[in-house]
Scaffold this motif. Sequence first.
Motif, PDB file in Angstrom:
ATOM      1  N   ILE A  78     134.365  35.358  76.821  1.00 34.79           N
ATOM      2  CA  ILE A  78     133.055  35.521  76.171  1.00 34.79           C
ATOM      3  C   ILE A  78     132.668  36.989  76.203  1.00 34.79           C
ATOM      4  O   ILE A  78     132.671  37.628  77.260  1.00 34.79           O
ATOM      5  CB  ILE A  78     131.978  34.687  76.888  1.00 34.79           C
ATOM      6  N   PHE A  86     124.483  33.284  74.201  1.00 34.56           N
ATOM      7  CA  PHE A  86     125.350  33.593  75.335  1.00 34.56           C
ATOM      8  C   PHE A  86     125.356  32.440  76.340  1.00 34.56           C
ATOM      9  O   PHE A  86     126.405  32.056  76.857  1.00 34.56           O
ATOM     10  CB  PHE A  86     124.891  34.888  76.010  1.00 34.56           C
ATOM     11  N   GLN A  87     124.193  31.879  76.596  1.00 38.78           N
ATOM     12  CA  GLN A  87     124.110  30.768  77.544  1.00 38.78           C
ATOM     13  C   GLN A  87     124.909  29.571  77.039  1.00 38.78           C
ATOM     14  O   GLN A  87     125.626  28.921  77.820  1.00 38.78           O
ATOM     15  CB  GLN A  87     122.659  30.367  77.776  1.00 38.78           C
ATOM     16  N   CYS A 146     128.551  30.194  77.636  1.00 37.40           N
ATOM     17  CA  CYS A 146     128.899  30.056  79.053  1.00 37.40           C
ATOM     18  C   CYS A 146     128.929  28.597  79.482  1.00 37.40           C
ATOM     19  O   CYS A 146     129.809  28.178  80.255  1.00 37.40           O
ATOM     20  CB  CYS A 146     127.915  30.844  79.917  1.00 37.40           C
ATOM     21  N   GLU A 147     127.989  27.827  78.987  1.00 32.17           N
ATOM     22  CA  GLU A 147     127.962  26.410  79.326  1.00 32.17           C
ATOM     23  C   GLU A 147     129.192  25.692  78.776  1.00 32.17           C
ATOM     24  O   GLU A 147     129.742  24.795  79.422  1.00 32.17           O
ATOM     25  CB  GLU A 147     126.681  25.771  78.803  1.00 32.17           C
ATOM     26  N   ARG A 204     132.074  26.229  81.102  1.00 29.14           N
ATOM     27  CA  ARG A 204     131.869  25.852  82.505  1.00 29.14           C
ATOM     28  C   ARG A 204     132.987  24.965  83.044  1.00 29.14           C
ATOM     29  O   ARG A 204     133.499  25.183  84.138  1.00 29.14           O
ATOM     30  CB  ARG A 204     130.520  25.150  82.654  1.00 29.14           C
ATOM     31  N   ALA A 259     133.220  36.565  81.308  1.00 30.11           N
ATOM     32  CA  ALA A 259     132.392  37.217  80.297  1.00 30.11           C
ATOM     33  C   ALA A 259     132.401  38.723  80.528  1.00 30.11           C
ATOM     34  O   ALA A 259     132.485  39.187  81.667  1.00 30.11           O
ATOM     35  CB  ALA A 259     130.959  36.691  80.353  1.00 30.11           C
ATOM     36  N   CYS A 277     124.423  38.231  83.475  1.00 27.38           N
ATOM     37  CA  CYS A 277     125.171  38.058  84.720  1.00 27.38           C
ATOM     38  C   CYS A 277     124.746  36.779  85.431  1.00 27.38           C
ATOM     39  O   CYS A 277     125.592  36.000  85.899  1.00 27.38           O
ATOM     40  CB  CYS A 277     124.965  39.274  85.612  1.00 27.38           C
ATOM     41  N   ALA A 331     126.156  33.738  83.596  1.00 20.93           N
ATOM     42  CA  ALA A 331     127.595  33.591  83.831  1.00 20.93           C
ATOM     43  C   ALA A 331     127.859  33.011  85.216  1.00 20.93           C
ATOM     44  O   ALA A 331     128.686  32.090  85.378  1.00 20.93           O
ATOM     45  CB  ALA A 331     128.287  34.943  83.676  1.00 20.93           C
ATOM     46  N   ASN A 369     127.296  29.358  85.673  1.00 21.20           N
ATOM     47  CA  ASN A 369     128.317  28.516  85.054  1.00 21.20           C
ATOM     48  C   ASN A 369     129.717  28.767  85.631  1.00 21.20           C
ATOM     49  O   ASN A 369     130.714  28.337  85.057  1.00 21.20           O
ATOM     50  CB  ASN A 369     128.320  28.733  83.543  1.00 21.20           C
ATOM     51  N   LEU A 424     131.458  31.574  86.014  1.00 22.40           N
ATOM     52  CA  LEU A 424     132.307  32.528  85.297  1.00 22.40           C
ATOM     53  C   LEU A 424     132.280  33.892  85.960  1.00 22.40           C
ATOM     54  O   LEU A 424     131.232  34.350  86.432  1.00 22.40           O
ATOM     55  CB  LEU A 424     131.849  32.675  83.843  1.00 22.40           C
ATOM     56  N   PHE A 452     132.152  37.931  85.844  1.00 25.61           N
ATOM     57  CA  PHE A 452     131.366  38.769  84.922  1.00 25.61           C
ATOM     58  C   PHE A 452     131.730  40.238  85.091  1.00 25.61           C
ATOM     59  O   PHE A 452     131.668  40.794  86.191  1.00 25.61           O
ATOM     60  CB  PHE A 452     129.871  38.574  85.188  1.00 25.61           C
TER      61      PHE A 452
END
Length: 393
Positions: free
Chosen positions: A92, A131-132, A135-136, A139, A145, A164, A167, A170, A172, A174
């Motif tokens: 991402i 972006f959210q 990220c979801e 997950r 990202a 951040c 991310a 979820n 991820l 960053f």
Amino acid sequence: MIYLDANATTPLLPEVLDAMLPWLREGFHNPNASYRGAKEARRAIEEAREKVAALIGARAEEIVFMGGGTESTNSVLKWLARLVGRKSGRVITSAIEHSAVLKPCETFGEVGYPLARVGVDAGGRLNVDEFQAACEAAREGGGFASIMWANNETGVIQPVDEACAIAKENGLAFHTDAIQAVGKIPVNVGEVPVDFLSLSAHKFHGPKGVGALYIRSGCRFEPMLRGGGQEKDRRSGTENTAGIVGLGKAAELAMERLLKKESPVALRNAFEAKIVGELEGVTVNGDLLHRLPGTSHLSFTGCEAAGLLILLDDLGVACSAGSACMTGKQQPSHVQKAMGFSDAKAKSSLRFGFSCLTTMEEAMAAAEAVKKSVEKLRRVQGGSTGPVVVYSP
């Protein structure tokens, strides 16, 4: 020459050059050897590491010296891609990243990684909701990202703290390309807990060809360059002692300016006020509440940037039409297209970058040169002008 292209690179400060010279002359020893001269070089490198760490609120052992911003970003992105795996790992990033981030990510997409390039609003700020959602979606399978701290063309500062946090929520990793931000605005990895951060010396009056990667303690990392095991086996290759010392000195001086709250914002604002006040058909681009203090991105109706650059160069003003890495390419900037610019507007835009060495006299003289160049080009091209349009969030 009035130099207004500080986003592309900045002049080496005299204090930085003075700090480097001994290590280019008598201090030439390999810092990995065991004799006295080598140990002195090693000590200088470790002192520089502490200064760079202090500039971003990190610990010295979290700083790995690299050959510049591109190596720093490529090293971490390629490691993260190997770590998450292309069968399920998602990548991402945003639509306005520097090519040092976009091109590796595009390559990941070409070999099978699900790739999301999140859009921005008209002011050039990351679409946090989009972006959210990305990220979801990542997950369950995992991923990472990479969102820049500040854009290299418009100077618009991104909501890295929000990105951040999303991310991390979820699961991820960053990374942030903070190459345009470090040394210009406060950047603190204690307040914004990114896993990885890239920086480059020549963006804040240090030498070219040297940068650093911040790796948060506890984060896994395997190097892109393997060999003699330098930098605690995180970046092999004999260290560039003089360059690293220069980076450390530049970081120290940048920290002093930030603590004193010194910035070129007053010069930029006066420059823009004169141009907007004396010319029609000028647009100040980007989110005016969230941008670097030394960046001005302007569009001029009825003018082509290529022609303006020639006229301004003749008048002794150095600026650019966008990223220095894209100079010579005829297509509109991907950053401006992501912000919704028409082709005509994108091709009429210039970027001006002010540094700590720019004076008010230079800023005013440059504004006058811009005015004369725009008026001349409009006469020659027969360009029409519209009302002044200034983006306001």
